[in-house]
Design an enzyme around this catalytic site. Structure first.
Site, PDB file in Angstrom:
ATOM      1  N   LYS A 169       0.213   7.666 -23.744  1.00 51.73           N
ATOM      2  CA  LYS A 169       0.817   7.918 -24.984  1.00 51.73           C
ATOM      3  C   LYS A 169       2.202   7.615 -24.926  1.00 51.73           C
ATOM      4  O   LYS A 169       2.689   6.377 -25.252  1.00 51.73           O
ATOM      5  CB  LYS A 169       0.623   9.507 -25.394  1.00 51.73           C
ATOM      6  CG  LYS A 169      -0.708   9.745 -25.584  1.00 51.73           C
ATOM      7  CD  LYS A 169      -1.821   9.800 -24.378  1.00 51.73           C
ATOM      8  CE  LYS A 169      -3.347  10.477 -24.812  1.00 51.73           C
ATOM      9  NZ  LYS A 169      -4.174  10.589 -23.665  1.00 51.73           N
TER      10      LYS A 169
ATOM     11  N   PHE B 182     -18.467  15.094 -26.705  1.00 53.76           N
ATOM     12  CA  PHE B 182     -18.058  14.087 -27.865  1.00 53.76           C
ATOM     13  C   PHE B 182     -18.035  12.751 -27.469  1.00 53.76           C
ATOM     14  O   PHE B 182     -18.235  11.824 -28.471  1.00 53.76           O
ATOM     15  CB  PHE B 182     -16.925  14.688 -28.536  1.00 53.76           C
ATOM     16  CG  PHE B 182     -15.679  14.708 -27.332  1.00 53.76           C
ATOM     17  CD1 PHE B 182     -15.472  15.906 -26.592  1.00 53.76           C
ATOM     18  CD2 PHE B 182     -15.077  13.469 -27.347  1.00 53.76           C
ATOM     19  CE1 PHE B 182     -14.544  15.885 -25.833  1.00 53.76           C
ATOM     20  CE2 PHE B 182     -13.940  13.642 -26.284  1.00 53.76           C
ATOM     21  CZ  PHE B 182     -13.630  14.778 -25.619  1.00 53.76           C
TER      22      PHE B 182
ATOM     23  N   TYR C 130       0.754  -1.258   0.077  1.00 50.66           N
ATOM     24  CA  TYR C 130      -0.084  -0.059   0.015  1.00 50.66           C
ATOM     25  C   TYR C 130       0.946   1.284  -0.058  1.00 50.66           C
ATOM     26  O   TYR C 130       0.659   2.270  -0.629  1.00 50.66           O
ATOM     27  CB  TYR C 130      -0.915  -0.082   1.221  1.00 50.66           C
ATOM     28  CG  TYR C 130      -1.885   1.156   1.097  1.00 50.66           C
ATOM     29  CD1 TYR C 130      -3.038   0.962   0.272  1.00 50.66           C
ATOM     30  CD2 TYR C 130      -1.997   2.287   1.770  1.00 50.66           C
ATOM     31  CE1 TYR C 130      -4.076   1.867  -0.005  1.00 50.66           C
ATOM     32  CE2 TYR C 130      -2.712   3.248   1.835  1.00 50.66           C
ATOM     33  CZ  TYR C 130      -3.859   3.199   0.926  1.00 50.66           C
ATOM     34  OH  TYR C 130      -4.836   4.039   0.838  1.00 50.66           O
TER      35      TYR C 130
ATOM     36  N   ARG D 234     -12.554  15.652 -34.294  1.00 51.12           N
ATOM     37  CA  ARG D 234     -11.839  16.828 -33.727  1.00 51.12           C
ATOM     38  C   ARG D 234     -12.213  18.070 -34.241  1.00 51.12           C
ATOM     39  O   ARG D 234     -11.689  18.683 -35.031  1.00 51.12           O
ATOM     40  CB  ARG D 234     -10.216  16.544 -33.553  1.00 51.12           C
ATOM     41  CG  ARG D 234      -9.694  15.246 -32.698  1.00 51.12           C
ATOM     42  CD  ARG D 234      -9.894  15.447 -31.469  1.00 51.12           C
ATOM     43  NE  ARG D 234     -11.065  15.344 -30.330  1.00 51.12           N
ATOM     44  CZ  ARG D 234     -10.966  14.820 -29.242  1.00 51.12           C
ATOM     45  NH1 ARG D 234      -9.781  14.629 -28.600  1.00 51.12           N
ATOM     46  NH2 ARG D 234     -11.983  14.437 -28.361  1.00 51.12           N
TER      47      ARG D 234
ATOM     48  N   ASP E 242       2.344  20.231 -20.919  1.00 51.04           N
ATOM     49  CA  ASP E 242       1.455  19.029 -21.008  1.00 51.04           C
ATOM     50  C   ASP E 242       2.260  18.012 -21.719  1.00 51.04           C
ATOM     51  O   ASP E 242       2.582  18.114 -23.008  1.00 51.04           O
ATOM     52  CB  ASP E 242       0.027  19.262 -21.665  1.00 51.04           C
ATOM     53  CG  ASP E 242      -0.682  18.121 -22.055  1.00 51.04           C
ATOM     54  OD1 ASP E 242      -0.055  16.775 -21.814  1.00 51.04           O
ATOM     55  OD2 ASP E 242      -1.989  18.070 -22.264  1.00 51.04           O
TER      56      ASP E 242
ATOM     57  N   PHE F 168      -6.941  21.654 -25.025  1.00 50.12           N
ATOM     58  CA  PHE F 168      -7.184  20.119 -25.264  1.00 50.12           C
ATOM     59  C   PHE F 168      -8.240  20.268 -24.217  1.00 50.12           C
ATOM     60  O   PHE F 168      -8.566  20.799 -23.109  1.00 50.12           O
ATOM     61  CB  PHE F 168      -6.053  19.211 -24.749  1.00 50.12           C
ATOM     62  CG  PHE F 168      -6.563  17.643 -25.093  1.00 50.12           C
ATOM     63  CD1 PHE F 168      -6.393  17.137 -26.261  1.00 50.12           C
ATOM     64  CD2 PHE F 168      -6.814  16.903 -23.984  1.00 50.12           C
ATOM     65  CE1 PHE F 168      -7.055  16.102 -26.431  1.00 50.12           C
ATOM     66  CE2 PHE F 168      -7.278  15.758 -24.057  1.00 50.12           C
ATOM     67  CZ  PHE F 168      -7.381  15.050 -25.359  1.00 50.12           C
ATOM     68  N   THR F 169      -9.316  18.984 -24.694  1.00 50.61           N
ATOM     69  CA  THR F 169     -10.672  18.693 -24.240  1.00 50.61           C
ATOM     70  C   THR F 169     -10.701  18.760 -22.644  1.00 50.61           C
ATOM     71  O   THR F 169     -11.090  19.538 -21.842  1.00 50.61           O
ATOM     72  CB  THR F 169     -11.168  17.791 -24.780  1.00 50.61           C
ATOM     73  OG1 THR F 169     -10.369  16.365 -24.589  1.00 50.61           O
ATOM     74  CG2 THR F 169     -11.749  17.858 -26.227  1.00 50.61           C
TER      75      THR F 169
END
Ligand code: F0G
Length: 472
Positions: A256, A446, A70, A380, A213, A122-123
């Site tokens: 990614k 979306f 943990y 997009r 980011d 970005f969303t």
């Protein structure tokens, strides 16, 4: 010259083609939204490059070394050490994925009424900024909003825009600058080292924090090596470290560029920010030493980070994306130029030039590409852009369909088959009717919105209403 896959296939996952009739039924049942298709009904899945990478044998071996304690898991220590070494940030908390890190960062730094400049929205990033009372301000260069403008670093910040925002709202109301490397919605476009440095300098003059980011930062590093003077002989790890040296921290979607199916992190240099992140993460993710991940996931991410910086891997990755894009371009299909890092973006405005933006050209194109070849892509455009806080529809300049290539998953033959489907659809494009939205969720619409084709008479009515609206 063709760069062949720098790996051998050791495990396979069967995929099956369906008939056109089956696909018509599937897309209708999915409300013409590719997010709502079942993966088993998809032949080639270019919905996203997120969490869809194939892990290596070395990563899978690491999964068996998961320390599921943990607190204080050795895999956490390995991940922390890896992030320090390759990204250069002193502190790191793991999160379940990128938006977990965005949630923490936005809560930690944004107060109501703040402005957060960024190189295109970005969303999920913008949604978290807004949720915390912030206002996102786009400071990317104008050309990034033009699908045809061919620039080597189309993700760059327009420094004049940034400067004038600082002047207008005051540096005290800008908690941080959010710099995406690369820029997803501009077409996977990179930011140059010179621009990163310039943003850093300007921010420093005003005492403003810079947060990256870093989701696709390795792809960005590759483009710098390829395109920016002075970097050709530098290694990818050297370039990445230099990039990161201009930031105070970053959010990361490990799904990614870290080559894992789940995971992310928030990294920073400031000790007090780290302490506050450790307090907050317990509420939203888990202990600071696992942050919503299993020990084995952290091990896979630590190993994935190392593999992602291998030159052969990243050169092949970019070569695959470019291969698909060049094939489409050669057939006259309108795509975003230049071809970016993680995806080829179809320019739906030019592809379906007979549709107005209110008929959701990109949504329509994605649905019909699925019908044509079982290829799944992502809208997009106006659907992703959503509405502002007063409910007014955003009308983004870019109306795109993204063919995102998963990492280490598909071969050139898959890319050929997908390209042929796009090219066939392009030839028959005039036959394609637009869509109307029949269900609209409030947030990030979306993902779950539903659509239906617009019949002919109805179309005349919709267009008439629009014209009246435009004149009023
Ligand atoms: N930032 C960028 C630039 C992204 O592309 C994504 C995710 C995130 C943050 C959020 O990360 O999904 O791990 O929570 N992009 C995916 C995509 C969903 O398909 O482009 P996440």
């Amino acid at each position: 010259m063709l760069i062949a896959e720098p790996y051998r296939v050791k495990v396979v996952e069967p995929i099956k083609q369906t008939t056109r009739e089956q696909r018509k039924r599937c897309i209708e049942e999915a409300g013409y939204n590719t997010f709502l298709l079942r993966s088993q009904d998809v032949y080639i899945d270019f919905l996203t490059d997120s969490g869809t990478s194939a892990m290596s044998d070395n990563q899978w071996a690491g999964m068996m070394l998961g320390d599921e304690a943990y607190a204080g898991s050795r895999n956490f220590l390995a991940l922390e050490e890896t992030v320090r070494r390759y990204y250069g940030f002193r502190y790191m908390v793991p999160t379940h994925q990128g938006r977990g890190a965005e949630n923490l960062l936005s809560r930690l730094l944004i107060k109501p009424g703040d402005y957060i400049p960024g190189n295109m929205y970005f969303t999920t990033t913008r949604a978290h900024q807004e949720l915390n009372g912030g206002v996102f301000v786009d400071v990317i260069i104008d050309e990034a909003h033009d699908a045809t403008a061919d620039l080597p670093f189309k993700g760059n910040v327009d420094l004049a825009k940034l400067e004038s925002l600082i002047e207008r709202v005051g540096e005290k109301n800008i908690p941080y600058i959010s710099l995406a490397v690369t820029v997803n919605l501009a077409g996977g476009q990179p930011v140059s080292m010179a621009n990163i440095r310039a943003v850093r300098n300007l921010a420093q003059q005003h005492g403003i924090t810079v947060m990256f980011d870093a989701t696709r930062c390795v792809e960005n590093a590759y483009f710098i090596k390829e395109r920016e003077a002075g970097y050709a002989s530098k290694t990818i790890p050297e370039i990445l470290l230099e990039m990161m040296s201009y930031a105070d921290g970053c959010t990361m979607s490990g799904k990614k560029d870290c080559l894992v199916n789940i995971g992310g992190f928030l990294a920073m240099n400031d000790e007090s920010l780290y302490q506050r992140a450790c307090e907050l993460i317990v509420l939203f993710e888990g202990m600071p030493s696992y942050g919503g991940l299993a020990g084995r996931d952290m091990e896979a991410m630590a190993r994935g980070i190392v593999e992602s910086l291998d030159y052969d891997y990243i050169a092949h990755r970019i070569a695959q994306v470019r291969y698909l894009g060049e094939k489409l371009r050669a057939a006259g299909v309108p795509i975003v130029e230049p071809i970016g890092g993680h995806a080829v973006f179809l320019d739906a405005r030019r592809f379906l030039s007979h549709l107005s933006q209110d008929e959701f050209p990109a949504q329509t194109l994605a649905a019909h590409l699925y019908i044509e070849g079982g290829v799944r892509a992502m809208e997009r455009g106006i659907v992703s852009a959503g509405r502002d806080e007063r409910g007014k529809q955003h009308y983004p300049k870019l109306e795109l369909v993204r063919l995102a290539i998963p990492r280490r998953v598909y071969t050139y033959a898959h890319l050929d088959v997908a390209a042929e489907a796009v090219i066939r659809l392009f030839r028959d494009r005039d036959e394609v009717p637009g869509l109307k939205m029949v269900y609209e969720p409030k947030l990030l619409r979306f993902f779950t919105a539903r659509f239906a084709p617009i019949e002919n008479e109805e179309r005349a009515k919709v267009l008439m209403q629009e014209r009246q609206l435009a004149q009023s």
